[in-house]
Design a protein around this motif. Structure first.
Motif, mmCIF file in Angstrom:
data_model
loop_
_atom_site.group_PDB
_atom_site.id
_atom_site.type_symbol
_atom_site.label_atom_id
_atom_site.label_comp_id
_atom_site.label_asym_id
_atom_site.label_seq_id
_atom_site.Cartn_x
_atom_site.Cartn_y
_atom_site.Cartn_z
ATOM 1 N N VAL A 1 0.724 -1.232 -0.131
ATOM 2 C CA VAL A 1 0.030 0.112 -0.225
ATOM 3 C C VAL A 1 0.928 1.150 -0.169
ATOM 4 C CG1 VAL A 1 -1.834 1.219 1.208
ATOM 5 C CG2 VAL A 1 -1.866 -1.148 1.026
ATOM 6 N N THR A 2 0.600 2.127 -0.964
ATOM 7 C CA THR A 2 1.401 3.513 -0.919
ATOM 8 C C THR A 2 0.231 4.595 -1.014
ATOM 9 O OG1 THR A 2 2.949 2.529 -2.622
ATOM 10 C CG2 THR A 2 2.580 5.136 -2.365
ATOM 11 N N LEU A 3 0.490 5.206 0.508
ATOM 12 C CA LEU A 3 -0.410 6.219 0.912
ATOM 13 C C LEU A 3 -0.128 7.521 0.156
ATOM 14 C CD1 LEU A 3 -0.356 5.742 4.811
ATOM 15 C CD2 LEU A 3 -1.897 4.688 3.087
ATOM 16 N N THR A 4 -1.043 8.283 -0.225
ATOM 17 C CA THR A 4 -0.997 9.426 -1.166
ATOM 18 C C THR A 4 -2.124 10.316 -0.405
ATOM 19 O OG1 THR A 4 -2.768 8.744 -2.553
ATOM 20 C CG2 THR A 4 -0.550 8.027 -3.147
ATOM 21 N N LYS A 5 -1.826 11.600 -1.004
ATOM 22 C CA LYS A 5 -2.613 12.632 -0.430
ATOM 23 C C LYS A 5 -4.270 12.523 -0.540
ATOM 24 C CE LYS A 5 0.249 16.730 -1.161
ATOM 25 N NZ LYS A 5 0.741 17.926 -1.995
ATOM 26 N N GLU A 6 -4.462 11.714 -1.847
ATOM 27 C CA GLU A 6 -5.701 11.523 -2.221
ATOM 28 C C GLU A 6 -6.393 10.173 -1.490
ATOM 29 O OE1 GLU A 6 -3.891 13.941 -5.111
ATOM 30 O OE2 GLU A 6 -3.250 11.716 -4.657
ATOM 31 N N HIS B 1 14.997 14.314 0.613
ATOM 32 C CA HIS B 1 14.206 13.233 0.296
ATOM 33 C C HIS B 1 13.952 12.383 1.354
ATOM 34 C CE1 HIS B 1 11.771 10.835 -2.607
ATOM 35 N NE2 HIS B 1 12.426 9.934 -2.051
ATOM 36 N N ALA B 2 12.867 11.875 1.721
ATOM 37 C CA ALA B 2 12.623 10.793 2.653
ATOM 38 C C ALA B 2 11.524 9.947 2.240
ATOM 39 C CB ALA B 2 12.614 11.665 4.114
ATOM 40 N N THR B 3 11.708 8.629 2.679
ATOM 41 C CA THR B 3 10.544 7.538 2.513
ATOM 42 C C THR B 3 10.509 7.036 3.843
ATOM 43 O OG1 THR B 3 11.389 6.976 0.131
ATOM 44 C CG2 THR B 3 10.053 5.684 1.433
ATOM 45 N N VAL B 4 9.246 6.840 4.073
ATOM 46 C CA VAL B 4 8.483 6.237 5.105
ATOM 47 C C VAL B 4 8.023 4.837 4.733
ATOM 48 C CG1 VAL B 4 7.124 6.289 7.416
ATOM 49 C CG2 VAL B 4 8.171 8.174 6.364
ATOM 50 N N THR B 5 8.318 3.515 5.586
ATOM 51 C CA THR B 5 7.742 2.426 5.595
ATOM 52 C C THR B 5 7.353 2.046 6.563
ATOM 53 O OG1 THR B 5 9.268 2.181 3.610
ATOM 54 C CG2 THR B 5 8.087 0.124 4.374
ATOM 55 N N LEU B 6 6.058 1.347 6.716
ATOM 56 C CA LEU B 6 5.576 0.721 7.939
ATOM 57 C C LEU B 6 5.318 -0.776 7.330
ATOM 58 C CD1 LEU B 6 4.030 3.886 7.854
ATOM 59 C CD2 LEU B 6 3.263 2.769 10.043
ATOM 60 N N ILE C 1 3.439 -0.753 3.973
ATOM 61 C CA ILE C 1 2.549 0.528 3.986
ATOM 62 C C ILE C 1 3.938 1.438 3.665
ATOM 63 C CG2 ILE C 1 1.275 2.416 5.024
ATOM 64 C CD1 ILE C 1 -0.161 -0.071 6.359
ATOM 65 N N ASP C 2 3.914 2.338 2.360
ATOM 66 C CA ASP C 2 4.779 3.425 2.472
ATOM 67 C C ASP C 2 4.367 4.524 1.804
ATOM 68 O OD1 ASP C 2 4.736 2.798 -0.336
ATOM 69 O OD2 ASP C 2 6.397 1.663 -0.644
ATOM 70 N N PHE C 3 5.143 5.714 2.017
ATOM 71 C CA PHE C 3 4.860 6.846 1.364
ATOM 72 C C PHE C 3 6.138 7.647 1.484
ATOM 73 C CE2 PHE C 3 3.746 7.482 5.687
ATOM 74 C CZ PHE C 3 4.062 8.518 6.060
ATOM 75 N N SER C 4 6.237 8.824 0.504
ATOM 76 C CA SER C 4 7.382 9.762 0.171
ATOM 77 C C SER C 4 6.987 11.044 1.030
ATOM 78 C CB SER C 4 7.627 9.960 -0.984
ATOM 79 O OG SER C 4 8.317 8.693 -1.657
ATOM 80 N N LEU C 5 7.796 11.814 1.518
ATOM 81 C CA LEU C 5 7.616 13.003 2.032
ATOM 82 C C LEU C 5 7.535 13.957 0.839
ATOM 83 C CD1 LEU C 5 9.449 13.446 5.308
ATOM 84 C CD2 LEU C 5 7.267 12.572 4.977
ATOM 85 N N ASP C 6 6.595 15.259 0.757
ATOM 86 C CA ASP C 6 6.436 16.170 -0.083
ATOM 87 C C ASP C 6 7.628 17.016 0.099
ATOM 88 O OD1 ASP C 6 3.980 15.105 -0.758
ATOM 89 O OD2 ASP C 6 3.049 16.432 0.946
ATOM 90 N N GLU C 7 8.026 17.699 -0.936
ATOM 91 C CA GLU C 7 8.952 18.772 -0.855
ATOM 92 C C GLU C 7 8.792 19.804 0.229
ATOM 93 O OE1 GLU C 7 11.723 21.932 -3.814
ATOM 94 O OE2 GLU C 7 10.160 20.506 -4.568
#
Length: 442
Positions: free
Chosen positions: A236-241, A367-372, A380-386
Motif C-alpha cells: 500500500v502506498t499512501l498518497t494525499k488522495e 528526500h525521505a521515504t517512510v515504510t511501515l 505501507i509506504d509513502f514519500s514526504l513532499d518537498e
C-alpha cells in the motif's frame, strides 16, 4: 571487474567475497513505475523449500539471516533498492539465489537505466554489474543470480522478463501466492433418501446377531504439516488522495510492525532552500531523529526518542522501541521503530515524527521515504513532499486505535517551531498531546 565494465546477458563472474550487497537501480523520472527488488533461495531442483525462501518488501528477512531486504534510497535523480546477502550464512541445501525486480504502476519498458550490481560489503568495491536495456511489456525481471560452483560463488547475468508480474515469477519457483477469495456457488440442497418399506408378504428368517469382528490394526496417523499462510504480494502506498489504511484489512493484526525512515540529501539546492545557503548540510553531520509520541489506553503519555535515551521497550509499556540512532544517514537501513501489535489493545494512538537534531536548519532539499512493515501484512509506504518552509520537525504518520484496529494516517506535515520552542513541544501543541517538556541531550 572494473567499475566501468558491464556484463553481457548469460555471462558469469566469480564472487570473491563473504558478504555482498545487491543494488538494483534505475533513473527516476515522471511516469516511471515503482520498482522493487526481491530474492528467491532455491534448491538444486530449482524450487523453494517453502514460502519463507522468498525475500521481498512484505517478507524482508530470511530466517537463516543470509538474505535481507534493506530498502530504497533516492539520490541525484536515481533510485536504488538493496538486498544484503551474507554468502557465508547461506544454508548448504540452497543452490542459488535468484535476484529479481518487479514494477508497480507500469511496465519495465518505462523504466530507464535499470541495472543490478554486486558489491563487496567489506570494502564497497563493485564485483559485477549487469545493465538491462531491452525491456518492453514485462512487469517482472530476473536480472541475475548468485550460484554455487565447486564450493565457490558466482554471479550470472540473466535478463529474463515476465509479463505476469511478481506473482507469475514467484509461482514459477514454487511460491504460493495469496489470491482474492472467489465467491463460491452454494451447493444445491439434496433430498434425504426415502427409507424402503418392507414388503408385508415377505417373511424374514430370524438370524442370530453377528459377532463383532476384531478391529484391524491401523498404523498411527502422522501429524498434519503446519498450515502456512500464502505470501501476500500486495503493498500500500499512501498518497494525499488516499492517505489512510486499516492494518486489519492488510493482514497486520499481530506480531510486530517496523517503522523505517530512510533519507537522502539532494546535492542541488533550489527554490526556497537555495536562499538559505547552507539550509541542509551536504555532508556527514546531518542528524535526523525518528521519534514517536504515544498515548496508552490507561491515560499514560510519553515519547520514544534518542534524546534523553528514551528508547522505549517492546514487551512492556509503551510497547514501542527505537532500534538505534543513525547520526549520519549512512546506515543502509536508516532509523527504525518497532511497535508491538500484540499489545495494540493497550495503545490509544501513536504519532511518528522526525526532527533535525543537528547539521541542518530545515528539511529543504531532503528526500525521505517512510515504510511501515507489519510482520504479518502488506507493507505501507509513502514519500514526504518537498519542504518549502523553514521546518525542523515533520509529522510522518498518525496511528490510531479504532475499536481494536489500527488505522495508519499519512501526515507528511512540516511544522515551523516558534523562536525558543523545541521541535518536540511544537508537534505536541499541533496534535494536542498535552505533555510537559524539559531540555534534554543525547
Amino acid at each position: 571487474m572494473g567499475a566501468s565494465m558491464t556484463m553481457l546477458k548469460g555471462t558469469n563472474v566469480p564472487v570473491a567475497a563473504q558478504a555482498v550487497r545487491v543494488e538494483l537501480g534505475w533513473r527516476t523520472a515522471p511516469g516511471t513505475p515503482d520498482v522493487d527488488a526481491s530474492a528467491l533461495l532455491l534448491l538444486g531442483s530449482g524450487k523453494v523449500r517453502s514460502d519463507a525462501d522468498f525475500v521481498f518488501y512484505n517478507q524482508p528477512g530470511h530466517a537463516s539471516g543470509a538474505v535481507s531486504h534493506e530498502g530504497k534510497r533516492v539520490a541525484g535523480g536515481a533510485t536504488t533498492d538493496t538486498l544484503a546477502v551474507d554468502l557465508a550464512r547461506v544454508e548448504p541445501v540452497v543452490d542459488r539465489i535468484v535476484l529479481a525486480a518487479s514494477s508497480d504502476g507500469g511496465t519495465f519498458g518505462r523504466v530507464t537505466g535499470l541495472y543490478v550490481r554486486i558489491m563487496d560489503t567489506a570494502n564497497g568495491s563493485e564485483l559485477a554489474r549487469f545493465d538491462s536495456a531491452d525491456a518492453t511489456v514485462e512487469t517482472a525481471f530476473i536480472l541475475g543470480e548468485l550460484y554455487r560452483r565447486q564450493g565457490s560463488w558466482k554471479f550470472r547475468a540473466v535478463g529474463q522478463g515476465y509479463g505476469t508480474g511478481l506473482e507469475g515469477l514467484a509461482t514459477d519457483f514454487g511460491i504460493s501466492v495469496d489470491e482474492p477469495q472467489q465467491p463460491q456457488t452454494a451447493p444445491q440442497p439434496q433430498m434425504p433418501p426415502q427409507p424402503q418399506q418392507p414388503n408385508p408378504a415377505t417373511r424374514v428368517a430370524s438370524m442370530p446377531p453377528p459377532q463383532p469382528a476384531a478391529a484391524p490394526m491401523t498404523p498411527p496417523v502422522p501429524p498434519a504439516p503446519p498450515v502456512t499462510q500464502p505470501v501476500r504480494l500486495t503493498k500500500v502506498t499512501l498518497t494525499k488522495e488516499a492517505p489512510s489504511v486499516s492494518l486489519a484489512k492488510q493482514g497486520g493484526t499481530s506480531g510486530s510492525m517496523r517503522v523505517n525512515l530512510n533519507w537522502e540529501v539532494r546535492k542541488q539546492f533550489k527554490g526556497w532552500g537555495s536562499k538559505l545557503g547552507r539550509a541542509v548540510a551536504n555532508h556527514a553531520d546531518l542528524d535526523l531523529d525518528l521519534c514517536a509520541l504515544y498515548e496508552l489506553t490507561d491515560g499514560r503519555k510519553g515519547v520514544v526518542q534518542a534524546l534523553g535515551n528514551a528508547f522505549g521497550a517492546l514487551q512492556q509499556p509503551p510497547y514501542i522501541h527505537l532500534d538505534g540512532d543513525d547520526r549520519t544517514g549512512a546506515v543502509a537501513s536508516g532509523e527504525n521503530l518497532t511497535i508491538n501489535l500484540d499489545q495494540k489493545a493497550r495503545i490509544r494512538r501513536i504519532l511518528i515524527f522526525v526532527t533535525i537534531y543537528e547539521g541542518a536548519r530545515s528539511f529543504a532539499d531532503l528526500h525521505a521515504t517512510v515504510t511501515l512493515q507489519p510482520q504479518h501484512g502488506a507493507a505501507i509506504d509513502f514519500s514526504l513532499d518537498e519542504c518549502t518552509v523553514p521546518s525542523t520537525v515533520c509529522a510522518l504518520a498518525l496511528i490510531s486505535n479504532n475499536g481494536g484496529d489500527f488505522t495508519v494516517q499519512r501526515e507528511a506535515r512540516y511544522l515551523v517551531p516558534q523562536r525558543g520552542v523545541s521541535p518536540q513541544r511544537t508537534i505536541d501543541q499541533a496534535y494536542g498531546w498535552g505533555m510537559n517538556w524539559t531540555p534534554g541531550r543525547k
